[in-house]
Design a protein around this motif. Structure first.
Motif, mmCIF file in Angstrom:
data_model
loop_
_atom_site.group_PDB
_atom_site.id
_atom_site.type_symbol
_atom_site.label_atom_id
_atom_site.label_comp_id
_atom_site.label_asym_id
_atom_site.label_seq_id
_atom_site.Cartn_x
_atom_site.Cartn_y
_atom_site.Cartn_z
ATOM 1 N N THR A 5 49.891 38.303 38.898
ATOM 2 C CA THR A 5 49.136 39.552 38.937
ATOM 3 C C THR A 5 47.673 39.232 39.149
ATOM 4 O OG1 THR A 5 48.787 39.578 36.546
ATOM 5 C CG2 THR A 5 50.730 40.724 37.368
ATOM 6 N N ALA A 6 46.957 40.188 39.666
ATOM 7 C CA ALA A 6 45.510 40.058 39.842
ATOM 8 C C ALA A 6 44.887 41.394 39.482
ATOM 9 C CB ALA A 6 45.161 39.686 41.271
ATOM 10 N N THR A 7 43.778 41.354 38.808
ATOM 11 C CA THR A 7 43.057 42.569 38.453
ATOM 12 C C THR A 7 41.627 42.432 38.955
ATOM 13 O OG1 THR A 7 44.385 42.826 36.457
ATOM 14 C CG2 THR A 7 42.320 44.041 36.549
ATOM 15 N N ARG B 222 45.106 42.702 47.725
ATOM 16 C CA ARG B 222 45.868 41.557 48.256
ATOM 17 C C ARG B 222 44.994 40.313 48.351
ATOM 18 N NH1 ARG B 222 48.097 45.511 51.457
ATOM 19 N NH2 ARG B 222 46.623 45.149 53.143
ATOM 20 N N GLY B 223 43.766 40.504 48.768
ATOM 21 C CA GLY B 223 42.847 39.368 48.846
ATOM 22 C C GLY B 223 42.646 38.716 47.495
ATOM 23 N N ALA B 224 42.487 39.540 46.456
ATOM 24 C CA ALA B 224 42.307 39.006 45.101
ATOM 25 C C ALA B 224 43.565 38.299 44.612
ATOM 26 C CB ALA B 224 41.943 40.139 44.140
ATOM 27 N N LEU B 225 44.725 38.813 45.006
ATOM 28 C CA LEU B 225 45.977 38.190 44.590
ATOM 29 C C LEU B 225 46.210 36.862 45.306
ATOM 30 C CD1 LEU B 225 48.640 38.461 42.987
ATOM 31 C CD2 LEU B 225 49.579 39.632 44.988
ATOM 32 N N PHE B 226 45.904 36.825 46.603
ATOM 33 C CA PHE B 226 46.188 35.635 47.403
ATOM 34 C C PHE B 226 45.118 34.548 47.291
ATOM 35 C CE2 PHE B 226 48.848 38.339 50.484
ATOM 36 C CZ PHE B 226 49.969 38.154 49.693
ATOM 37 N N GLU B 227 43.912 34.900 46.891
ATOM 38 C CA GLU B 227 42.828 33.913 46.853
ATOM 39 C C GLU B 227 43.190 32.668 46.030
ATOM 40 O OE1 GLU B 227 38.017 33.736 46.149
ATOM 41 O OE2 GLU B 227 39.122 35.497 45.554
ATOM 42 N N LEU C 195 46.124 31.526 45.367
ATOM 43 C CA LEU C 195 47.212 30.822 46.054
ATOM 44 C C LEU C 195 46.695 30.025 47.240
ATOM 45 C CD1 LEU C 195 49.941 33.612 46.048
ATOM 46 C CD2 LEU C 195 49.883 31.533 44.666
ATOM 47 N N ILE C 196 45.757 30.605 47.965
ATOM 48 C CA ILE C 196 45.178 29.905 49.108
ATOM 49 C C ILE C 196 44.469 28.646 48.641
ATOM 50 C CG2 ILE C 196 43.404 30.060 50.892
ATOM 51 C CD1 ILE C 196 44.210 33.049 51.143
ATOM 52 N N GLU C 197 43.730 28.759 47.532
ATOM 53 C CA GLU C 197 43.039 27.583 46.986
ATOM 54 C C GLU C 197 44.049 26.549 46.496
ATOM 55 O OE1 GLU C 197 40.365 28.991 43.998
ATOM 56 O OE2 GLU C 197 39.131 30.078 45.441
ATOM 57 N N GLU C 198 45.105 27.010 45.851
ATOM 58 C CA GLU C 198 46.102 26.101 45.282
ATOM 59 C C GLU C 198 46.935 25.414 46.364
ATOM 60 O OE1 GLU C 198 50.197 26.777 42.792
ATOM 61 O OE2 GLU C 198 48.434 27.891 42.126
ATOM 62 N N LEU C 199 47.315 26.166 47.378
ATOM 63 C CA LEU C 199 48.210 25.639 48.406
ATOM 64 C C LEU C 199 47.491 25.166 49.666
ATOM 65 C CD1 LEU C 199 50.972 28.399 48.201
ATOM 66 C CD2 LEU C 199 50.980 26.146 47.112
#
Length: 67
Positions: free
Chosen positions: A4-6, A35-40, A42-46
């Motif tokens: 989740t992202a808030t 979506r940007g807040a949720l994926f950010e 993940l993008i850094e991690e992956l």
């Protein structure tokens, strides 16, 4: 595990119609920011990933006013 992202997104003057409601087209912009807040993370991690947003469907349950 679900993620989740808030985030807080202040409404802008242009987001509100003449009746004081959030304009329906703005919801898609708010979802895009979410979506940007949720994926950010993940993008850094992956190191990035590919995805395609193929469909967005919104059911409006009630009006949202600026107040």
């Amino acid at each position: 595990m679900a993620r989740t992202a808030t985030i807080r997104m202040p409404l802008r003057w242009r987001d509100i119609d003449e009746l004081g409601h959030v304009n329906q087209s703005v919801y898609h912009e708010l979802l895009e920011d979410g979506r940007g807040a949720l994926f950010e993370p993940l993008i850094e991690e992956l190191g990035g990933f590919d995805f395609v947003l193929a469909r967005v469907e919104l059911d409006y349950r009630r009006e949202v006013r600026h107040a």
